[in-house]
Scaffold this motif. Sequence first.
Motif, PDB file in Angstrom:
ATOM      1  N   SER A 113      -7.407 -15.920  -6.624  1.00  0.00           N
ATOM      2  CA  SER A 113      -8.393 -15.656  -6.969  1.00  0.00           C
ATOM      3  C   SER A 113      -9.613 -14.657  -5.234  1.00  0.00           C
ATOM      4  O   SER A 113      -9.349 -15.440  -4.598  1.00  0.00           O
ATOM      5  CB  SER A 113      -9.300 -16.436  -6.971  1.00  0.00           C
ATOM      6  OG  SER A 113      -9.038 -17.325  -8.240  1.00  0.00           O
ATOM      7  N   PHE A 118     -13.268 -12.810  -4.197  1.00  0.00           N
ATOM      8  CA  PHE A 118     -14.365 -12.544  -4.524  1.00  0.00           C
ATOM      9  C   PHE A 118     -15.531 -12.207  -3.383  1.00  0.00           C
ATOM     10  O   PHE A 118     -15.139 -12.297  -1.676  1.00  0.00           O
ATOM     11  CB  PHE A 118     -15.505 -14.147  -4.527  1.00  0.00           C
ATOM     12  CG  PHE A 118     -14.354 -15.218  -5.662  1.00  0.00           C
ATOM     13  CD1 PHE A 118     -15.504 -15.391  -6.479  1.00  0.00           C
ATOM     14  CD2 PHE A 118     -13.720 -16.165  -5.299  1.00  0.00           C
ATOM     15  CE1 PHE A 118     -14.683 -16.444  -7.589  1.00  0.00           C
ATOM     16  CE2 PHE A 118     -12.645 -17.017  -6.290  1.00  0.00           C
ATOM     17  CZ  PHE A 118     -13.532 -17.454  -7.293  1.00  0.00           C
ATOM     18  N   TYR A 170     -15.369 -11.507  -8.869  1.00  0.00           N
ATOM     19  CA  TYR A 170     -14.551 -12.393  -8.899  1.00  0.00           C
ATOM     20  C   TYR A 170     -13.570 -11.915  -9.619  1.00  0.00           C
ATOM     21  O   TYR A 170     -13.572 -11.668 -10.695  1.00  0.00           O
ATOM     22  CB  TYR A 170     -15.043 -13.901  -9.915  1.00  0.00           C
ATOM     23  CG  TYR A 170     -13.965 -14.919 -10.210  1.00  0.00           C
ATOM     24  CD1 TYR A 170     -12.417 -14.438  -9.606  1.00  0.00           C
ATOM     25  CD2 TYR A 170     -14.316 -15.785 -11.257  1.00  0.00           C
ATOM     26  CE1 TYR A 170     -11.882 -14.806 -10.123  1.00  0.00           C
ATOM     27  CE2 TYR A 170     -12.848 -16.247 -11.176  1.00  0.00           C
ATOM     28  CZ  TYR A 170     -12.089 -16.610 -10.713  1.00  0.00           C
ATOM     29  OH  TYR A 170     -11.056 -17.303 -11.099  1.00  0.00           O
TER      30      TYR A 170
END
Length: 518
Positions: free
Chosen positions: A279, A281, A354
């Motif tokens: 992930s 961001f 994201y």
Amino acid sequence: MVSAAYSVGATRHGAFALASNHLCRGWKSSVSFPISQAWMGSCSSVAMRQATSRSRLIVQASNSGVSNLKASLVDSTLLAERITVLIIGGGGREHALCYALNRSPSCDAVLCAPGNAGIAQSGDATCISDLDISDSDAVVVFCRKRGVGMVVVGPEAPLVAGLVNDLMKAGIPTFGPSSEAAALEGSKDFMKKLCDKYNIPTAKYHTFTDPVEAKRYVKDQGAPIVVKADGLAAGKGVVVAMTLDEAFEAIDSMLVQGSFGSAGSRVIIEEYLEGEEASFFALVDGENALPLESAQDHKRVGDGDVGPNTGGMGAYSPAPIVTEELKHMIMESIIIPTVKGMAAEGCKFVGVLYAGLMIEKKSGLPKLIEYNVRFGDPECQVLMMRLESDLAQVLLSACRGELGDVSLTWSPEIAMVVVMASQGYPGSYNKGTVIRNIENAEQVSPSVKIFHAGTALDGDGNLVAVGGRVLGITAKGKDIEEARARAYDAVDVIDWPEGFFRRDIGWRALKHKQMTNH
């Protein structure tokens, strides 16, 4: 650990600047709001009228709490601008944001609507349970009455429905994208077309509304293959089909049986990518992108990454797989082209990007799996545990288009969250089961924090579970082993027979460490 912004510029992309060909104008959310020049620039002008300083914001690393955080601001005049912040939402992500904002020196008060019982009990925010967040007019009236200086929208549904559009039109600084820009998450087809147009690396795909054509394509491509509902499906609209029969079943579920309603009336069928998920961001102000620290989620419900996908059963930060070299590559090949592309399409993006990524096994290069347009859950929990900057000022800077003047400081420690969920999740589950020993669990270590995602109080004052994912037991440590031990020690104190959790959160980081050491 300090991270600084990338300036991407909001210039039109010559060959793609034809208004008649704008992707945003071909996508409609369930609630349509026309984008305007006023929205594109109003966030900056409105917020600037309230500003008392434009000093560069750098908060130094500290392990000794809020007092040192306040003392470490480069320019004390920043403290003159103390604001009330309203968080929209009531899950674990929103609790984590409340926790971080409550520690922000420039935040005078934190409100959360609707919030939940755990957030209210924690003292991290004042919950406004009777505010209807689906009613933009009611939210505007509330903000004016309470003197709210900034709204932070947590969940995806209000973003796609256009709450930010209405708040900005009312002159209320709001952190989050417009409904048009939220199409990056609201429609996977929109996101894929943007990737095609701006050469953003992603899995090859086709979009279908006809189940017969979809099955024919799957049969030609073979398995494994991925079937996705186009719209919002609470993190459950993705099926990684290892066989043709599984793919056919997913297509029927979405296109024939209507399992996800209108969200599944169109499906994206995508090549299966082999590798490791991560992930990533970035905060975006329309022109500048400020990368956050990396995190790694655990999507499958069971130990060993088996079973159906969930909204996320745990996470840790940082993710060892995301090196500084890879971070730069992600910014240059994925995040920056997205920000530029959205501006060129007339959907200037302000908020959190994201990126769900696959680091391909065969090439080692990142490919975009999907975009979300808000902080991830449970990744937000570990990020907010490690963030040492003044979050309120950082988000205001994004609203003003001033992220180029911001640097973020992070704790060097590792953070991990273990999600406790109701038995049966991500399928059907019972509500109202009693949870005990929360306070004792938080006493396991000063480095433990429990974020509430789906809790309420019953008629007898007992804390009860009312959601699928219910608690996020989060801990920091000097390394992955210490953070993991503290999190699971706290989990073991909680008395909730009707709950369950994965026992292997962090296994990839441990494996990576073992391989590095040997």
